[in-house]
Enzyme design. Structure first.
Site, PDB file in Angstrom:
ATOM      1  N   TYR A 120       0.859  -1.179   0.000  1.00 27.84           N
ATOM      2  CA  TYR A 120       0.000   0.000   0.000  1.00 27.84           C
ATOM      3  C   TYR A 120       0.901   1.237   0.000  1.00 27.84           C
ATOM      4  CZ  TYR A 120      -4.258   2.637   1.061  1.00 27.84           C
ATOM      5  OH  TYR A 120      -5.331   3.488   1.004  1.00 27.84           O
TER       6      TYR A 120
ATOM      7  N   TYR B  97      -0.844   3.660 -10.672  1.00 25.60           N
ATOM      8  CA  TYR B  97      -1.892   2.795 -11.259  1.00 25.60           C
ATOM      9  C   TYR B  97      -3.284   3.321 -10.916  1.00 25.60           C
ATOM     10  CZ  TYR B  97      -4.991  -1.344 -10.782  1.00 25.60           C
ATOM     11  OH  TYR B  97      -6.044  -2.221 -10.779  1.00 25.60           O
TER      12      TYR B  97
END
Length: 388
Positions: free
Chosen positions: A284, A332
């Protein structure tokens, strides 16, 4: 009470994203969650009629499982709405494995959706009341970036980490994103670009920060025996661990050490592996410091060595340790809570379905979620059939 042995007892059998990027003002978070759920179930060769366990969290929806179940027409016999920020979905995977293994449900659907980008500036984001008591309000922080900048500054002071080290993380993520046709930004990025970008909260610039996008994702989980009869190769949960020590950044015991030090040990112990056995790592990365902190706390390098560890393209395509092979939250997508996407990418890497970014011979993948301001930490170790 003795907990069941979860290693290899359940498997991911379907994963999918919804539309990503900027979906427009006429789309809603629950719609993206449903779109991803439908695609993941179809990949698994299942339908909503097979789902009897529902796991979801959607920012701004206090009773997200009720909303999603109603929207999809699901009547689950097991429901989990655990909301610990961006790590929620890896936590859901752990909880789903426990529920399936103990017979509480047979097919678990984990799903998420967000229209964070489309909502921004369009009057759809209602300001909620402040969380009280707030020990930090007097200092007028700008969460979450203020907390991450504070942790970054401390790591730099204590260990000599530099802004160039941080930039290495952003550049590596962009190089992976260039190989991913679904990535929101794919244009070339250099260390000099990151260093020259506008400062947002010192020492973090705009390019040290994650994207703000729309998007949703879904993961379907079932028992190992049933998984072997479904269309996709099963991706087994080998180990999982959860930990949290604080909520507010001002209450974090050590700004350079996260509870990933505990969650990872629990996951590795259950899986019977260590960081040296991991082929790909999905983290993350809400900010560039996250990647450095988590590589240290997950055991891939010693505390304080993360900056040097990521240097020279080590975590980029062609490097020794592939990290965030989809481009991560930095390049992304990042629709507010990113934790379901590491699971999706880890699954695809193990299956060999990641296209141009596919790493050869992936047997074991690690997915790690972070919630709050370095608060909730959840680690999962996944493996293909050869890992059992």
């Amino acid at each position: 009470m003795t907990l069941p042995d979860l290693r290899g007892s359940t498997a991911i059998v379907g994963v999918a994203e919804s539309d990503l990027g900027e979906v427009g003002p006429d789309r809603y978070a629950i719609e993206l969650a449903a779109q991803a759920a439908g695609a993941a179930l179809a990949e698994a060769g299942l339908t909503t009629r097979d789902v009897d366990g529902l796991f979801c969290a959607i920012a701004g929806r206090g009773m997200a499982p009720l909303d999603v179940a109603e929207y999809l027409g699901i009547r689950p016999r097991y429901t989990d709405g655990t909301m610990v920020g961006g790590s929620s979905f890896i936590s859901h995977l752990h909880h789903a494995a426990l529920a399936i293994t103990t017979g509480a449900c047979d097919v678990a659907l984990i799903t998420y959706g967000s229209t964070a980008r489309s909502d921004s500036g369009r009057g759809r984001l209602a300001m909620g009341p402040p969380e009280l008591p707030s020990y930090e309000a007097a200092y007028r922080p700008r969460p979450p970036i203020t907390g991450y900048a504070l942790a970054t500054a401390r790591h730099m002071h204590q260990y000599g980490t530099t802004r160039t080290h941080l930039a290495e993380v952003a550049v590596a993520a962009r190089k992976w994103a260039a190989l991913n046709p679904k990535a929101f930004v794919r244009d070339p990025l250099t260390i000099e670009d990151v260093l020259a970008a506008r400062m947002v909260s010192s020492p973090l610039t705009t390019l040290d920060c994650c994207l703000v996008t729309d998007g949703g994702g879904a993961v379907v989980v079932t028992g190992a025996d049933r998984a072997r009869d479904l269309p996709k190769p099963p991706v087994y949960l080998l180990g999982a661990g959860e930990a949290h020590w604080h909520r507010a950044i001002s209450q974090m015991p050590d700004l350079t050490v996260t509870a990933a030090t505990e969650s990872s040990v629990r996951a590795y112990t259950m899986a019977g592996v260590g960081p040296q056995d991991v082929d790909v790592v999905q983290l993350y990365d809400a900010f560039t410091i996250n990647t450095i902190l988590f590589l240290e706390d997950l055991g891939f390098c010693a505390k304080g060595e993360g900056g040097d560890f990521v240097s020279g393209g080590r975590i980029a395509p062609g490097g020794d340790l592939p990290v965030n092979t989809n481009g991560g939250g930095l390049s992304y997508c990042h629709p507010g809570m990113y934790g379901i996407f590491p699971l999706i990418e880890a699954t695809r890497q193990i299956r060999g379905e990641a296209g141009d970014r596919q790493r050869p011979g992936v047997t074991i993948a690690l997915a790690h979620g972070n919630g709050g301001q370095l608060s909730s930490q959840v680690t999962a170790v996944l493996g293909g059939g050869d890992s059992l």
